[in-house]
Design an enzyme around this catalytic site. Structure first.
Site, PDB file in Angstrom:
ATOM      1  N   HIS A  44       0.848  -1.321  -0.016  1.00 33.22           N
ATOM      2  CA  HIS A  44      -0.004  -0.001  -0.227  1.00 33.22           C
ATOM      3  C   HIS A  44       0.779   1.235  -0.001  1.00 33.22           C
ATOM      4  O   HIS A  44       0.372   2.469   0.050  1.00 33.22           O
ATOM      5  CB  HIS A  44      -0.833  -0.046   1.127  1.00 33.22           C
ATOM      6  CG  HIS A  44      -0.561   0.281   2.648  1.00 33.22           C
ATOM      7  ND1 HIS A  44      -0.720   1.476   3.054  1.00 33.22           N
ATOM      8  CD2 HIS A  44       0.165  -0.796   3.547  1.00 33.22           C
ATOM      9  CE1 HIS A  44       0.003   0.977   4.436  1.00 33.22           C
ATOM     10  NE2 HIS A  44       0.278   0.071   4.630  1.00 33.22           N
ATOM     11  N   CYS A  76       7.208  16.778  21.690  1.00 35.58           N
ATOM     12  CA  CYS A  76       6.848  17.096  22.996  1.00 35.58           C
ATOM     13  C   CYS A  76       5.341  16.555  23.154  1.00 35.58           C
ATOM     14  O   CYS A  76       4.703  16.595  22.237  1.00 35.58           O
ATOM     15  CB  CYS A  76       7.086  18.601  23.223  1.00 35.58           C
ATOM     16  SG  CYS A  76       5.947  19.609  22.107  1.00 35.58           S
TER      17      CYS A  76
HETATM   18  N1  PLP Z   1       7.525   0.066   8.471  1.00 34.34           N
HETATM   19  C1  PLP Z   1       7.412   1.042   7.883  1.00 34.34           C
HETATM   20  C2  PLP Z   1       8.595   2.185   8.008  1.00 34.34           C
HETATM   21  C3  PLP Z   1       6.024   1.963   7.873  1.00 34.34           C
HETATM   22  O1  PLP Z   1       6.125   3.265   7.186  1.00 34.34           O
HETATM   23  C4  PLP Z   1       5.089   0.979   7.913  1.00 34.34           C
HETATM   24  C5  PLP Z   1       3.541   1.726   7.659  1.00 34.34           C
HETATM   25  O2  PLP Z   1       3.341   2.819   8.120  1.00 34.34           O
HETATM   26  C6  PLP Z   1       4.996  -0.225   8.394  1.00 34.34           C
HETATM   27  C7  PLP Z   1       6.315  -0.883   8.746  1.00 34.34           C
HETATM   28  C8  PLP Z   1       3.698  -1.154   8.355  1.00 34.34           C
HETATM   29  O3  PLP Z   1       3.588  -1.578   7.365  1.00 34.34           O
HETATM   30  P1  PLP Z   1       1.982  -2.297   6.920  1.00 34.34           P
HETATM   31  O4  PLP Z   1       1.175  -1.052   7.157  1.00 34.34           O
HETATM   32  O5  PLP Z   1       2.082  -2.913   5.655  1.00 34.34           O
HETATM   33  O6  PLP Z   1       1.844  -3.248   8.130  1.00 34.34           O
END
Ligand code: PLP
Length: 412
Positions: A202, A325
């Site tokens: 996505h 913050c």
């Molecule tokens: N890791 C990072 C850096 C992300 O930005 C996101 C989603 O925002 C995820 C992991 C999690 O991915 P998913 O929404 O496909 O579980």
């Protein structure tokens, strides 16, 4: 006025060609890819094609290095849990202070419940990893290093290829959460020491709820989800075939449109420069050079992170907020705190769907919004308590709205 979507690090619009590729797998192509008959065979072939499309995008050596999962979170969990299981003699993890909660919360849980030692490597004011601390943490006790390819809030890019080489020297596995990088940066895994990589459809104009974990051939692996023989016994459960086909098509399009990156960077720079020039006391968070081409994280001195996105949202402009913050209505951002950044920040994240009009619309409305927020005593001023922020009457409907609603933070 048409809406402006500048929150592509949270999620992207599904490309119509992706939707088109997926639709038959909800209707006539409903077979189970594990079935022996024709219904299954054609769907199995489509799953194979998607694996090849993804292999091309990430430069994997072999298509069977790709395991389809439900998304970035599952891929991150699978990689880390697998490493601990296949290397029972090693009980340490190395990660960074600015990882996504999908990594940090799991590490905290493992520390609490399994006595795993977690080394959290700090970052500097630009969000760059402390390399000395990284080298010191790397010992033969480390099972896995998990460092993201690019940060979701600031776009800062980590030198994962070099970090993986260093991890290999002590025999640790190297995993990277590349959820924000894949589709936005060229990735060529076969020439690196990266052992595992997480990605999510996505974030690259594919559907939600589908992603993948790359596991280099030869790396020992233990599945997280036990059950049937799907994905060569590495991820049980009947495949999400429409999602997999959608991810494959999204990967093919991402490769096709990789050159768009230059245009997206030009737009992002126009937005950043325009804001810095027009609005006093603003600064850019993140590495000045090594940053995702689509991400702008901007600190507005004296304004709470959520105030600007709330007002912009009323004007049909979508972006997200971050705060270093706890004085406002937002959860403080661990990324901005780790960087010792100014209190409030706004993240604008672009994609190939954006054009000059989108950027110019923000530049047109933002100076007056910030001026009002800074001028009004009860407006979203950094350092005030949440009660004060929410109680005072605002000068206009839109500014008052800045006090009344929560806005999505940029932790996605
Ligand atoms: N890791 C990072 C850096 C992300 O930005 C996101 C989603 O925002 C995820 C992991 C999690 O991915 P998913 O929404 O496909 O579980």
């Amino acid at each position: 006025m048409s809406p402006v979507y500048l929150d592509n690090n949270a999620t992207t619009r599904v490309d119509p060609a992706v939707v088109g590729a997926m639709l038959p797998f909800f209707t006539e192509q409903f077979g189970n890819p594990s079935s022996m008959h024709a219904y299954g065979a054609s769907v199995a072939e489509a799953v194979r094609k998607a694996r090849q499309q993804l292999q091309a995008l990430i430069g994997a050596g072999f298509e069977d290095e790709i395991i389809f999962t439900s998304g970035g979170t599952e891929s991150d969990s699978t990689a880390i849990l697998s490493a601990l299981e296949v290397m029972p003699g090693r009980k340490e993890i190395v990660t960074s202070a600015v990882e996504h909660p999908a990594v940090l919360k799991l590490c905290a849980h493992l520390e609490k419940t399994r006595g795993v030692k977690v080394h959290i490597i700090p970052v500097d004011h630009h969000g760059r990893l402390d390399l000395d601390a990284y080298r010191t943490a790397l010992t033969p006790q480390v099972a896995i290093v998990s460092i993201m390819w690019a940060n979701n809030e600031t776009g800062t890019i980590f030198p994962v290829v070099e970090l993986a080489d260093l991890a290999r020297e002590v025999g640790a596995l190297f995993h990277t959460d590349a959820v924000q990088a894949v589709g936005r940066l060229p990735v060529e895994l076969k020439s690196t020491a990266i052992d595992m990589l997480s990605l999510s459809a996505h974030k690259l104009h594919g559907p939600k709820g589908i992603g993948a974990l790359y596991v280099r051939r030869g790396v020992r692996f233990s599945s997280m989800i036990k059950g049937g023989h799907q994905e060569r016994d590495r991820r049980a459960g009947t495949e999400n075939t429409p999602g997999i086909v959608g991810l494959g098509m999204a990967a093919e399009l991402a490769l096709k449109f990789m050159d768009e990156t230059k245009r997206i960077k030009w737009l992002r720079d126009r937005l950043e420069n325009g804001i810095i020039q027009r609005i006093p006391n603003t600064s850019i968070n993140g590495d000045p050079q090594e940053r995702l081409p689509n991400t702008a994280n901007i600190g507005f001195e004296g304004i709470e992170g959520d105030a600007i996105p709330i007002v912009l949202s009323r004007l049909g402009i979508a972006c997200s907020a971050g705060s270093a913050c706890a004085s406002g209505s937002l959860e403080p951002s661990h990324v901005l705190i780790a960087m010792n950044a100014a209190c409030g920040a706004v993240r604008f994240s672009l994609s190939r769907d954006n054009g000059e009009d989108d950027v110019d619309r923000v530049l047109e409305v933002l100076p007056a919004i910030t001026e009002k927020l800074r001028a009004v005593p009860s407006a979203g001023l950094c350092g005030r308590g949440a009660e004060q922020l929410h109680s005072g009457p605002g000068p206009s409907g839109t500014i008052a709205d800045a006090h009344s609603g929560a806005v999505r933070s940029s932790s996605t």
